[in-house]
Design a protein around this motif. Structure first.
Motif, PDB file in Angstrom:
ATOM      1  N   LYS A  17      -9.333  11.011  -6.168  1.00  0.00           N
ATOM      2  CA  LYS A  17      -9.931  11.331  -4.863  1.00  0.00           C
ATOM      3  C   LYS A  17     -10.784  10.190  -4.305  1.00  0.00           C
ATOM      4  O   LYS A  17     -11.513  10.376  -3.318  1.00  0.00           O
ATOM      5  CB  LYS A  17     -10.809  12.582  -4.992  1.00  0.00           C
ATOM      6  CG  LYS A  17     -10.073  13.825  -5.476  1.00  0.00           C
ATOM      7  CD  LYS A  17      -8.980  14.243  -4.499  1.00  0.00           C
ATOM      8  CE  LYS A  17      -8.287  15.517  -4.977  1.00  0.00           C
ATOM      9  NZ  LYS A  17      -7.170  15.919  -4.073  1.00  0.00           N
ATOM     10  N   SER A  18     -10.661   9.014  -4.896  1.00  0.00           N
ATOM     11  CA  SER A  18     -11.482   7.903  -4.409  1.00  0.00           C
ATOM     12  C   SER A  18     -11.057   7.495  -2.996  1.00  0.00           C
ATOM     13  O   SER A  18      -9.899   7.638  -2.603  1.00  0.00           O
ATOM     14  CB  SER A  18     -11.377   6.710  -5.357  1.00  0.00           C
ATOM     15  OG  SER A  18     -10.063   6.167  -5.330  1.00  0.00           O
ATOM     16  N   GLU A  19     -12.016   6.979  -2.260  1.00  0.00           N
ATOM     17  CA  GLU A  19     -11.767   6.620  -0.856  1.00  0.00           C
ATOM     18  C   GLU A  19     -10.702   5.533  -0.729  1.00  0.00           C
ATOM     19  O   GLU A  19      -9.807   5.615   0.130  1.00  0.00           O
ATOM     20  CB  GLU A  19     -13.074   6.149  -0.213  1.00  0.00           C
ATOM     21  CG  GLU A  19     -12.939   5.820   1.266  1.00  0.00           C
ATOM     22  CD  GLU A  19     -14.256   5.406   1.892  1.00  0.00           C
ATOM     23  OE1 GLU A  19     -14.232   4.876   3.031  1.00  0.00           O
ATOM     24  OE2 GLU A  19     -15.309   5.609   1.249  1.00  0.00           O
ATOM     25  N   ASP A  20     -10.764   4.500  -1.580  1.00  0.00           N
ATOM     26  CA  ASP A  20      -9.806   3.400  -1.514  1.00  0.00           C
ATOM     27  C   ASP A  20      -8.382   3.891  -1.794  1.00  0.00           C
ATOM     28  O   ASP A  20      -7.426   3.488  -1.119  1.00  0.00           O
ATOM     29  CB  ASP A  20     -10.173   2.311  -2.525  1.00  0.00           C
ATOM     30  CG  ASP A  20     -11.395   1.523  -2.095  1.00  0.00           C
ATOM     31  OD1 ASP A  20     -11.770   1.626  -0.904  1.00  0.00           O
ATOM     32  OD2 ASP A  20     -11.967   0.818  -2.943  1.00  0.00           O
ATOM     33  N   LYS A  23      -7.041   5.997   1.075  1.00  0.00           N
ATOM     34  CA  LYS A  23      -6.753   5.146   2.225  1.00  0.00           C
ATOM     35  C   LYS A  23      -5.406   4.442   2.065  1.00  0.00           C
ATOM     36  O   LYS A  23      -4.585   4.428   2.995  1.00  0.00           O
ATOM     37  CB  LYS A  23      -7.864   4.103   2.379  1.00  0.00           C
ATOM     38  CG  LYS A  23      -7.654   3.153   3.571  1.00  0.00           C
ATOM     39  CD  LYS A  23      -8.807   2.171   3.665  1.00  0.00           C
ATOM     40  CE  LYS A  23      -8.568   1.199   4.821  1.00  0.00           C
ATOM     41  NZ  LYS A  23      -9.664   0.201   4.914  1.00  0.00           N
TER      42      LYS A  23
END
Length: 237
Positions: A17-20, A23
């Protein structure tokens, strides 16, 4: 996040679920497809690994462990007996007496229970779904034939019953597996109509040329199996 790291993360932890990661996933349909495929694979793998654990698994494991300890004790006892017999022979006790120590008749019930304990790890899991034809092919060696339904036969084969060729059969009982031995009477075992220990209960039946031994775990109504065999097996053909 570069392309290599994204692919590695997608395959190893597709639910990241990390933003990077999210994205990069949204940048192309190809990236999204890679993550979706990895999630499907994870789901399939989990479904394969999620095996239902039998309710009595812990009891079975403890039983196997106790059998292993008892078998070790029995082997130790036999080793000491063999040493004692050897010493007796050396100091001049007659050979016939030594042979009597090692070859005195044994109780058939005790031998049967020891046999089950030695093979418990194997026999407690096997289910060959043996056919009536397979059972009769083995019974014929003892002058017998099954003429009716014996229920679910999980295993049938010959075995070494303390040096005597015998028939070893496992039937499905009401509480668990029921073991049946057909042992030639000429083997000379002492008949024990009823016997039990902390694990099993059993009975033996004296037939014309064989001894029939039936053993179940505690609380198994083995008399029902005895009646089933009496009804559906012709012992002299």
């Amino acid at each position: 996040m570069d392309d290599i790291l994204f692919r590695h993360t997608a395959v190893a932890t597709p639910n990241d679920k990390s933003e990077d990661f999210l994205k990069r996933k949204g940048e192309s349909d190809q990236n999204k497809s890679l993550v979706d495929d990895a999630k499907k694979f994870d789901a399939q793998l989990k479904s394969i690994l999620m095996v239902d654990v039998p309710e009595d698994l812990s009891n079975k494991i403890l039983l196997e462990q106790s059998f292993a300890i008892e078998t070790k004790k029995n082997l130790s006892h036999r080793w000491h007996l063999a040493i004692a017999a050897s010493i007796a022979f050396i100091i001049g006790i007659s050979l016939p007496l030594v042979n009597n120590i090692n070859n005195s008749p044994q109780e058939i019930g005790l031998v049967a229970m020891q046999h089950i304990q030695k093979e418990y790890f194997f026999t407690s899991k096997i289910n060959e779904q043996a056919s009536l034809a397979s059972v009769n092919a083995k019974l014929a060696n003892y002058g017998a034939q099954a003429t009716g339904d014996l229920g679910e036969v999980m295993f049938v084969n010959f075995c070494d019953f303390e040096g005597t060729p015998a028939l070893h059969m496992i039937l499905k009982g009401e509480m668990g597996r029921v073991t049946v031995f057909v042992v030639p009477k000429k083997a000379g075992f002492i008949n024990t109509p009823n016997f039990n220990n902390q694990h099993f209960t059993g009975l033996s039946e004296d037939l014309s040329k064989t001894n029939l031994v039936i053993i179940g775990e505690k609380n198994e109504p083995i008399e029902k199996i005895q009646k089933l065999l009496q009804k559906n097996i012709q012992w002299e053909i």
